[in-house]
Write a protein that holds these residues in place. Structure first.
Motif, PDB file in Angstrom:
ATOM      1  N   SER A 200       0.843  -1.196   0.000  1.00 49.59           N
ATOM      2  CA  SER A 200       0.000   0.000   0.000  1.00 49.59           C
ATOM      3  C   SER A 200       0.883   1.253   0.000  1.00 49.59           C
ATOM      4  O   SER A 200       2.070   1.180   0.323  1.00 49.59           O
ATOM      5  N   SER A 201       0.269   2.371  -0.331  1.00 50.84           N
ATOM      6  CA  SER A 201       1.006   3.638  -0.391  1.00 50.84           C
ATOM      7  C   SER A 201       0.294   4.694   0.435  1.00 50.84           C
ATOM      8  O   SER A 201      -0.869   4.512   0.819  1.00 50.84           O
ATOM      9  N   ALA A 202       0.980   5.785   0.678  1.00 48.69           N
ATOM     10  CA  ALA A 202       0.364   6.896   1.418  1.00 48.69           C
ATOM     11  C   ALA A 202       0.984   8.200   0.954  1.00 48.69           C
ATOM     12  O   ALA A 202       2.148   8.242   0.551  1.00 48.69           O
ATOM     13  N   VAL A 203       0.181   9.261   1.020  1.00 47.01           N
ATOM     14  CA  VAL A 203       0.689  10.594   0.692  1.00 47.01           C
ATOM     15  C   VAL A 203       1.037  11.307   1.995  1.00 47.01           C
ATOM     16  O   VAL A 203       0.221  11.361   2.919  1.00 47.01           O
ATOM     17  N   VAL A 204       2.252  11.827   2.047  1.00 41.65           N
ATOM     18  CA  VAL A 204       2.703  12.583   3.217  1.00 41.65           C
ATOM     19  C   VAL A 204       2.859  14.046   2.803  1.00 41.65           C
ATOM     20  O   VAL A 204       3.396  14.326   1.732  1.00 41.65           O
ATOM     21  N   VAL A 205       2.361  14.943   3.644  1.00 40.58           N
ATOM     22  CA  VAL A 205       2.619  16.369   3.418  1.00 40.58           C
ATOM     23  C   VAL A 205       3.560  16.866   4.515  1.00 40.58           C
ATOM     24  O   VAL A 205       3.276  16.711   5.702  1.00 40.58           O
ATOM     25  N   LEU A 206       4.690  17.417   4.082  1.00 39.95           N
ATOM     26  CA  LEU A 206       5.647  18.017   5.017  1.00 39.95           C
ATOM     27  C   LEU A 206       5.672  19.513   4.744  1.00 39.95           C
ATOM     28  O   LEU A 206       5.937  19.933   3.612  1.00 39.95           O
ATOM     29  N   THR A 207       5.367  20.291   5.764  1.00 39.34           N
ATOM     30  CA  THR A 207       5.377  21.748   5.617  1.00 39.34           C
ATOM     31  C   THR A 207       6.577  22.292   6.379  1.00 39.34           C
ATOM     32  O   THR A 207       6.740  21.993   7.570  1.00 39.34           O
ATOM     33  N   ALA A 208       7.405  23.059   5.685  1.00 44.31           N
ATOM     34  CA  ALA A 208       8.624  23.580   6.326  1.00 44.31           C
ATOM     35  C   ALA A 208       8.251  24.606   7.386  1.00 44.31           C
ATOM     36  O   ALA A 208       7.493  25.534   7.115  1.00 44.31           O
ATOM     37  N   LEU A 209       8.777  24.420   8.597  1.00 47.00           N
ATOM     38  CA  LEU A 209       8.574  25.409   9.660  1.00 47.00           C
ATOM     39  C   LEU A 209       9.589  26.543   9.457  1.00 47.00           C
ATOM     40  O   LEU A 209      10.665  26.314   8.907  1.00 47.00           O
ATOM     41  N   PRO A 210       9.254  27.744   9.921  1.00 47.29           N
ATOM     42  CA  PRO A 210      10.210  28.841   9.737  1.00 47.29           C
ATOM     43  C   PRO A 210      11.526  28.567  10.468  1.00 47.29           C
ATOM     44  O   PRO A 210      12.586  28.931   9.994  1.00 47.29           O
ATOM     45  N   GLU A 211      11.426  27.884  11.607  1.00 46.54           N
ATOM     46  CA  GLU A 211      12.629  27.552  12.387  1.00 46.54           C
ATOM     47  C   GLU A 211      12.495  26.148  12.935  1.00 46.54           C
ATOM     48  O   GLU A 211      11.383  25.669  13.131  1.00 46.54           O
ATOM     49  N   PRO A 212      13.624  25.496  13.265  1.00 45.18           N
ATOM     50  CA  PRO A 212      13.545  24.171  13.892  1.00 45.18           C
ATOM     51  C   PRO A 212      12.740  24.222  15.191  1.00 45.18           C
ATOM     52  O   PRO A 212      12.694  25.257  15.851  1.00 45.18           O
ATOM     53  N   LYS A 213      12.132  23.092  15.562  1.00 46.31           N
ATOM     54  CA  LYS A 213      11.347  23.064  16.808  1.00 46.31           C
ATOM     55  C   LYS A 213      12.242  23.265  18.032  1.00 46.31           C
ATOM     56  O   LYS A 213      11.804  23.839  19.025  1.00 46.31           O
ATOM     57  N   PHE A 214      13.476  22.743  17.982  1.00 42.41           N
ATOM     58  CA  PHE A 214      14.424  22.907  19.090  1.00 42.41           C
ATOM     59  C   PHE A 214      15.785  23.246  18.490  1.00 42.41           C
ATOM     60  O   PHE A 214      16.131  22.694  17.451  1.00 42.41           O
ATOM     61  N   PRO A 215      16.574  24.104  19.156  1.00 43.64           N
ATOM     62  CA  PRO A 215      17.865  24.444  18.569  1.00 43.64           C
ATOM     63  C   PRO A 215      18.816  23.249  18.554  1.00 43.64           C
ATOM     64  O   PRO A 215      18.812  22.436  19.491  1.00 43.64           O
ATOM     65  N   ALA A 216      19.584  23.126  17.486  1.00 47.66           N
ATOM     66  CA  ALA A 216      20.630  22.091  17.383  1.00 47.66           C
ATOM     67  C   ALA A 216      21.401  22.366  16.102  1.00 47.66           C
ATOM     68  O   ALA A 216      20.858  22.973  15.171  1.00 47.66           O
ATOM     69  N   ASP A 217      22.651  21.906  16.056  1.00 44.52           N
ATOM     70  CA  ASP A 217      23.411  22.002  14.825  1.00 44.52           C
ATOM     71  C   ASP A 217      22.985  20.851  13.910  1.00 44.52           C
ATOM     72  O   ASP A 217      22.974  19.684  14.315  1.00 44.52           O
ATOM     73  N   ALA A 218      22.634  21.190  12.661  1.00 37.29           N
ATOM     74  CA  ALA A 218      22.039  20.205  11.748  1.00 37.29           C
ATOM     75  C   ALA A 218      22.960  19.002  11.514  1.00 37.29           C
ATOM     76  O   ALA A 218      22.519  17.850  11.541  1.00 37.29           O
ATOM     77  N   GLU A 219      24.250  19.297  11.305  1.00 41.32           N
ATOM     78  CA  GLU A 219      25.164  18.203  10.981  1.00 41.32           C
ATOM     79  C   GLU A 219      25.379  17.294  12.190  1.00 41.32           C
ATOM     80  O   GLU A 219      25.381  16.059  12.072  1.00 41.32           O
ATOM     81  N   THR A 220      25.530  17.910  13.356  1.00 38.63           N
ATOM     82  CA  THR A 220      25.734  17.109  14.576  1.00 38.63           C
ATOM     83  C   THR A 220      24.499  16.237  14.835  1.00 38.63           C
ATOM     84  O   THR A 220      24.615  15.037  15.119  1.00 38.63           O
ATOM     85  N   LEU A 221      23.330  16.840  14.709  1.00 39.11           N
ATOM     86  CA  LEU A 221      22.097  16.082  14.960  1.00 39.11           C
ATOM     87  C   LEU A 221      21.972  14.913  13.981  1.00 39.11           C
ATOM     88  O   LEU A 221      21.645  13.785  14.367  1.00 39.11           O
ATOM     89  N   SER A 222      22.254  15.181  12.726  1.00 40.69           N
ATOM     90  CA  SER A 222      22.114  14.153  11.702  1.00 40.69           C
ATOM     91  C   SER A 222      23.059  12.966  11.975  1.00 40.69           C
ATOM     92  O   SER A 222      22.659  11.793  11.921  1.00 40.69           O
ATOM     93  N   LYS A 223      24.318  13.278  12.303  1.00 38.41           N
ATOM     94  CA  LYS A 223      25.297  12.213  12.591  1.00 38.41           C
ATOM     95  C   LYS A 223      24.920  11.447  13.854  1.00 38.41           C
ATOM     96  O   LYS A 223      25.016  10.221  13.921  1.00 38.41           O
ATOM     97  N   LEU A 224      24.474  12.197  14.850  1.00 41.73           N
ATOM     98  CA  LEU A 224      24.096  11.602  16.135  1.00 41.73           C
ATOM     99  C   LEU A 224      22.939  10.610  15.956  1.00 41.73           C
ATOM    100  O   LEU A 224      22.978   9.479  16.462  1.00 41.73           O
ATOM    101  N   VAL A 225      21.946  11.045  15.236  1.00 41.95           N
ATOM    102  CA  VAL A 225      20.763  10.203  15.056  1.00 41.95           C
ATOM    103  C   VAL A 225      21.105   8.971  14.206  1.00 41.95           C
ATOM    104  O   VAL A 225      20.627   7.865  14.471  1.00 41.95           O
ATOM    105  N   ALA A 226      21.958   9.182  13.195  1.00 40.00           N
ATOM    106  CA  ALA A 226      22.369   8.038  12.367  1.00 40.00           C
ATOM    107  C   ALA A 226      23.059   6.992  13.239  1.00 40.00           C
ATOM    108  O   ALA A 226      22.753   5.796  13.165  1.00 40.00           O
ATOM    109  N   ALA A 227      23.973   7.439  14.106  1.00 41.70           N
ATOM    110  CA  ALA A 227      24.708   6.496  14.961  1.00 41.70           C
ATOM    111  C   ALA A 227      23.772   5.849  15.987  1.00 41.70           C
ATOM    112  O   ALA A 227      23.821   4.640  16.216  1.00 41.70           O
TER     113      ALA A 227
END
Ligand code: SAM
Length: 279
Positions: A200-227
């Motif tokens: 089955s499939s689904a449609v997702v709508v992602l709306t860009a927020l003006p700012e992140p919900k919580f402050p964090a450095d994008a690269e650090t967060l991305s690497k952290l979550v991947a690990a």
């Protein structure tokens, strides 16, 4: 019901241009124009927007986007066999369609688009996640797009909107929900497509927020979550030990328990940890 445009039905288009579906290109076509118009409506008011569509195929969603008033559609399609069908659509909507015959992973669409920009696509399954991650992880925020209206396999859609504690919760949920509002807005059974996929499939709508919900450095967060999710069954102090020699202290400083596992940690917790890890 009246047709959405004066172009031939999609089955006739496919027969005329001999567009037999190719699995290698993830081709599962939507032939019901009422359905494609309904998907286009999920993308919001398109009348003042340029829309980037990846993988238009024979153009069912393209026609939906145009009938719903898109100012312009930039359609990027890898399969050269689809060009005549797409050119027919461009001729029916003068000045509102630009077609690029190319690989969406290779081309830079920005030179062809004017803000505000929305993205809408029934994505080929083999590159869908990679494109989504690229759109979610630009260097600067807000991104070049206002919203993404994307068809995914149901399982991928669930990973995007997943909450902590669920099996589907992981990197995709964090990347999507950190800087976007993400919702599943439609579910489609396999027989909505030609040929019908297995899932089955689904449609997702992602709306860009003006700012992140919580402050964090994008690269650090991305690497952290991947690990953290790479070893999701392990305690965080083990899964993240490569990050810092004093990872236990940093976890505690972020308000987390070193014995917690990634799938229990809410978005806010990962952002707090990213802040303690940023040097
Ligand atoms: N949008 C059409 C529809 O809804 O009927 C087709 C959707 S089909 C799931 C995915 C489309 O993406 C196909 O037309 C396929 O040829 C195209 N495609 C596959 N890989 C691509 C790539 N790397 N770049 C651009 N288009 C691609």
């Amino acid at each position: 019901m009246s047709p959405i445009d004066d172009l031939p039905p999609l089955r006739a288009v496919i027969a005329e241009h001999q567009l037999s579906a190719r699995k290698s290109l993830g081709q599962n076509f939507l032939l019901d124009l009422n359905l494609t118009a309904k998907i286009a409506r999920q993308a919001g008011d398109l009348s003042a927007c340029d829309v980037l569509e990846i993988g238009p195929g024979p153009g069912g969603l393209t026609r939906g986007l145009l009938s719903e008033g898109a100012r312009k559609v930039l359609a990027v399609e890898k399969d050269a066999r689809c060009m005549p069908a797409l050119e027919q659509i461009a001729a029916a909507y003068p000045g509102r369609v630009e077609i690029i015959n190319g690989d969406a992973l290779e081309i830079d669409p920005l030179a062809h688009l004017t803000a505000p920009i929305r993205i809408a696509a029934n994505l080929p399954y083999n590159i869908g996640t990679e494109l989504l991650v690229r759109w979610l992880t630009p260097k600067d925020w807000p991104p070049f797009w206002q919203s993404l209206t994307l068809m995914f396999q149901r399982e991928v859609a669930e990973r995007i909107v997943a909450q902590p504690g669920s099996k589907a919760y992981g990197r995709l949920a964090i990347l999507a929900q950190w800087r976007c509002d993400a919702r599943i807005v439609m579910s489609l059974p396999p027989n909505a497509f030609t040929p019908a996929p297995k899932v089955s499939s689904a449609v997702v709508v992602l709306t860009a927020l003006p700012e992140p919900k919580f402050p964090a450095d994008a690269e650090t967060l991305s690497k952290l979550v991947a690990a953290a999710f790479n070893q999701r069954r392990k305690m965080l102090r083990a899964a993240l030990k490569g990050f810092a020699p004093d990872i236990e202290d940093r976890l505690i400083a972020a308000g987390l328990k070193p014995t917690d596992r990634a799938e229990q940690i809410p978005l806010e917790g990962f952002c707090a940890l990213a802040r303690t890890l940023k040097t």
